[in-house]
Scaffold this motif. Sequence first.
Motif, PDB file in Angstrom:
ATOM      1  N   PRO A  46       9.306  55.831  -4.199  1.00 31.37           N
ATOM      2  CA  PRO A  46       8.368  55.114  -3.329  1.00 31.37           C
ATOM      3  C   PRO A  46       7.692  53.957  -4.060  1.00 31.37           C
ATOM      4  CG  PRO A  46       8.109  57.476  -3.059  1.00 31.37           C
ATOM      5  CD  PRO A  46       9.023  57.279  -4.230  1.00 31.37           C
ATOM      6  N   ARG A  47       7.605  52.805  -3.386  1.00 32.36           N
ATOM      7  CA  ARG A  47       7.015  51.630  -4.024  1.00 32.36           C
ATOM      8  C   ARG A  47       6.296  50.720  -3.038  1.00 32.36           C
ATOM      9  NH1 ARG A  47      11.669  47.445  -5.749  1.00 32.36           N
ATOM     10  NH2 ARG A  47       9.909  46.021  -5.521  1.00 32.36           N
ATOM     11  N   ARG A  48       6.172  51.149  -1.810  1.00 35.04           N
ATOM     12  CA  ARG A  48       5.523  50.287  -0.819  1.00 35.04           C
ATOM     13  C   ARG A  48       4.362  51.044  -0.163  1.00 35.04           C
ATOM     14  NH1 ARG A  48      11.026  48.791  -0.517  1.00 35.04           N
ATOM     15  NH2 ARG A  48      11.344  46.575  -1.020  1.00 35.04           N
ATOM     16  N   PHE A  49       4.117  50.797   1.099  1.00 31.06           N
ATOM     17  CA  PHE A  49       2.972  51.333   1.837  1.00 31.06           C
ATOM     18  C   PHE A  49       2.846  52.843   1.646  1.00 31.06           C
ATOM     19  CE2 PHE A  49       1.304  52.898   6.008  1.00 31.06           C
ATOM     20  CZ  PHE A  49       0.013  52.433   5.850  1.00 31.06           C
ATOM     21  N   ARG A  50       1.650  53.308   1.295  1.00 33.60           N
ATOM     22  CA  ARG A  50       1.337  54.724   1.078  1.00 33.60           C
ATOM     23  C   ARG A  50       2.222  55.325  -0.016  1.00 33.60           C
ATOM     24  NH1 ARG A  50       1.668  57.435   6.807  1.00 33.60           N
ATOM     25  NH2 ARG A  50       0.918  59.241   5.635  1.00 33.60           N
ATOM     26  N   TRP A  51       2.508  54.552  -1.046  1.00 33.25           N
ATOM     27  CA  TRP A  51       3.414  55.016  -2.090  1.00 33.25           C
ATOM     28  C   TRP A  51       2.868  56.217  -2.853  1.00 33.25           C
ATOM     29  CZ3 TRP A  51       1.878  54.977  -7.188  1.00 33.25           C
ATOM     30  CH2 TRP A  51       0.772  54.190  -7.508  1.00 33.25           C
ATOM     31  N   ARG A  52       1.540  56.294  -3.028  1.00 35.09           N
ATOM     32  CA  ARG A  52       0.980  57.448  -3.745  1.00 35.09           C
ATOM     33  C   ARG A  52       1.243  58.746  -2.985  1.00 35.09           C
ATOM     34  NH1 ARG A  52      -2.847  53.445  -4.560  1.00 35.09           N
ATOM     35  NH2 ARG A  52      -3.369  52.994  -6.750  1.00 35.09           N
ATOM     36  N   GLN A  53       0.953  58.722  -1.701  1.00 33.08           N
ATOM     37  CA  GLN A  53       1.180  59.913  -0.883  1.00 33.08           C
ATOM     38  C   GLN A  53       2.663  60.256  -0.830  1.00 33.08           C
ATOM     39  OE1 GLN A  53      -0.509  59.773   3.066  1.00 33.08           O
ATOM     40  NE2 GLN A  53       0.829  61.386   3.823  1.00 33.08           N
ATOM     41  N   LYS A  54       3.499  59.244  -0.677  1.00 36.88           N
ATOM     42  CA  LYS A  54       4.946  59.489  -0.612  1.00 36.88           C
ATOM     43  C   LYS A  54       5.485  60.029  -1.931  1.00 36.88           C
ATOM     44  CE  LYS A  54       5.797  55.943   2.904  1.00 36.88           C
ATOM     45  NZ  LYS A  54       6.384  54.598   3.163  1.00 36.88           N
ATOM     46  N   SER A  55       4.955  59.526  -3.045  1.00 39.34           N
ATOM     47  CA  SER A  55       5.385  60.024  -4.355  1.00 39.34           C
ATOM     48  C   SER A  55       4.983  61.478  -4.535  1.00 39.34           C
ATOM     49  CB  SER A  55       4.781  59.167  -5.469  1.00 39.34           C
ATOM     50  OG  SER A  55       5.261  57.842  -5.416  1.00 39.34           O
ATOM     51  N   ALA A  56       3.760  61.804  -4.116  1.00 36.57           N
ATOM     52  CA  ALA A  56       3.287  63.179  -4.231  1.00 36.57           C
ATOM     53  C   ALA A  56       4.116  64.122  -3.352  1.00 36.57           C
ATOM     54  CB  ALA A  56       1.816  63.261  -3.854  1.00 36.57           C
ATOM     55  N   THR A  57       4.461  63.658  -2.152  1.00 34.90           N
ATOM     56  CA  THR A  57       5.276  64.465  -1.247  1.00 34.90           C
ATOM     57  C   THR A  57       6.671  64.676  -1.823  1.00 34.90           C
ATOM     58  OG1 THR A  57       4.052  63.661   0.683  1.00 34.90           O
ATOM     59  CG2 THR A  57       6.241  64.593   1.087  1.00 34.90           C
ATOM     60  N   LEU A  58       7.233  63.624  -2.399  1.00 35.66           N
ATOM     61  CA  LEU A  58       8.544  63.740  -3.040  1.00 35.66           C
ATOM     62  C   LEU A  58       8.488  64.753  -4.179  1.00 35.66           C
ATOM     63  CD1 LEU A  58      11.487  62.660  -3.432  1.00 35.66           C
ATOM     64  CD2 LEU A  58      10.497  61.005  -5.046  1.00 35.66           C
ATOM     65  N   ALA A  59       7.482  64.615  -5.046  1.00 33.70           N
ATOM     66  CA  ALA A  59       7.345  65.530  -6.173  1.00 33.70           C
ATOM     67  C   ALA A  59       7.200  66.973  -5.693  1.00 33.70           C
ATOM     68  CB  ALA A  59       6.146  65.126  -7.024  1.00 33.70           C
ATOM     69  N   GLU A  60       6.381  67.176  -4.664  1.00 32.82           N
ATOM     70  CA  GLU A  60       6.182  68.530  -4.133  1.00 32.82           C
ATOM     71  C   GLU A  60       7.494  69.103  -3.597  1.00 32.82           C
ATOM     72  OE1 GLU A  60       3.263  70.922  -0.980  1.00 32.82           O
ATOM     73  OE2 GLU A  60       3.334  68.737  -0.975  1.00 32.82           O
ATOM     74  N   SER A  61       8.303  68.278  -2.964  1.00 32.79           N
ATOM     75  CA  SER A  61       9.591  68.752  -2.441  1.00 32.79           C
ATOM     76  C   SER A  61      10.517  69.199  -3.563  1.00 32.79           C
ATOM     77  CB  SER A  61      10.266  67.659  -1.599  1.00 32.79           C
ATOM     78  OG  SER A  61      10.844  66.647  -2.410  1.00 32.79           O
TER      79      SER A  61
END
Length: 236
Positions: A46-61
């Motif tokens: 993730p590198r665009r809009f809401r990237w922090r949340q998307k990165s955290a969601t990816l990591a959690e998955s």
Amino acid sequence: MGAPGSGGVPLRVLSYNIHSQRDDTAALAEVVRTVTPDVVIVQEGPRRFRWRQKSATLAESFGLVVGAGGLPALGNLLLTSLRVRVLETRCERYPLTPGRHLRGAAYAECLVGGSRFLLAGSHLSTDPAERPAQAAAFKRTLAAATLPVIAGADLNEGPDGPAWRTVAEGLTDAAEAMDRADRHTYSCANPRRRIDGLFVDPRVTVVDYDVVDTPRTRQASDHFPILVDLLLPAAD
């Protein structure tokens, strides 16, 4: 490099271009969870809009947490298990060439089992005219490190290319260490090139190397992930 000696600290590393999560995300999560890595070096995260949340969601998955990267590193992301402690982080953006894609790198000083190391990830340009300067910038940071380096990258060229040679200089190519440099990482649809590499400090022992080619990895991304088992030098 040979079998592990006594007193070292084991570390399982996955380096993976996840194709901006444009493929089967359930398969992607299953691939990572199945191999139980200690750290994952992600390209095209993730590198665009809401990237922090998307990165955290990816990591959690993946069953992991975010260590470093994301937008400040232009999609390069370092994820870790709770076994690994992240001490310091740094993100880098390579000089912009007008009309081209922005590229960068992520770095994290980590501690596991009393052993410190520098974890690094990058994704170089598809343009052969841009790659050498980007590789040189990445290499400057790696070469300046006093800690053992573990660097994963999608270099967008093979081992015969100048950018690859720049990054690999003075480091161990994990595939070559295990005599598996014939294993292609791209593309999943037509595997014919090794453009993804994992490079480690000579103080680090390569125990095993694999390009994970399964039905699920062929659904999860356009790149195969690289899975490497390492032995870090024991703490003094």
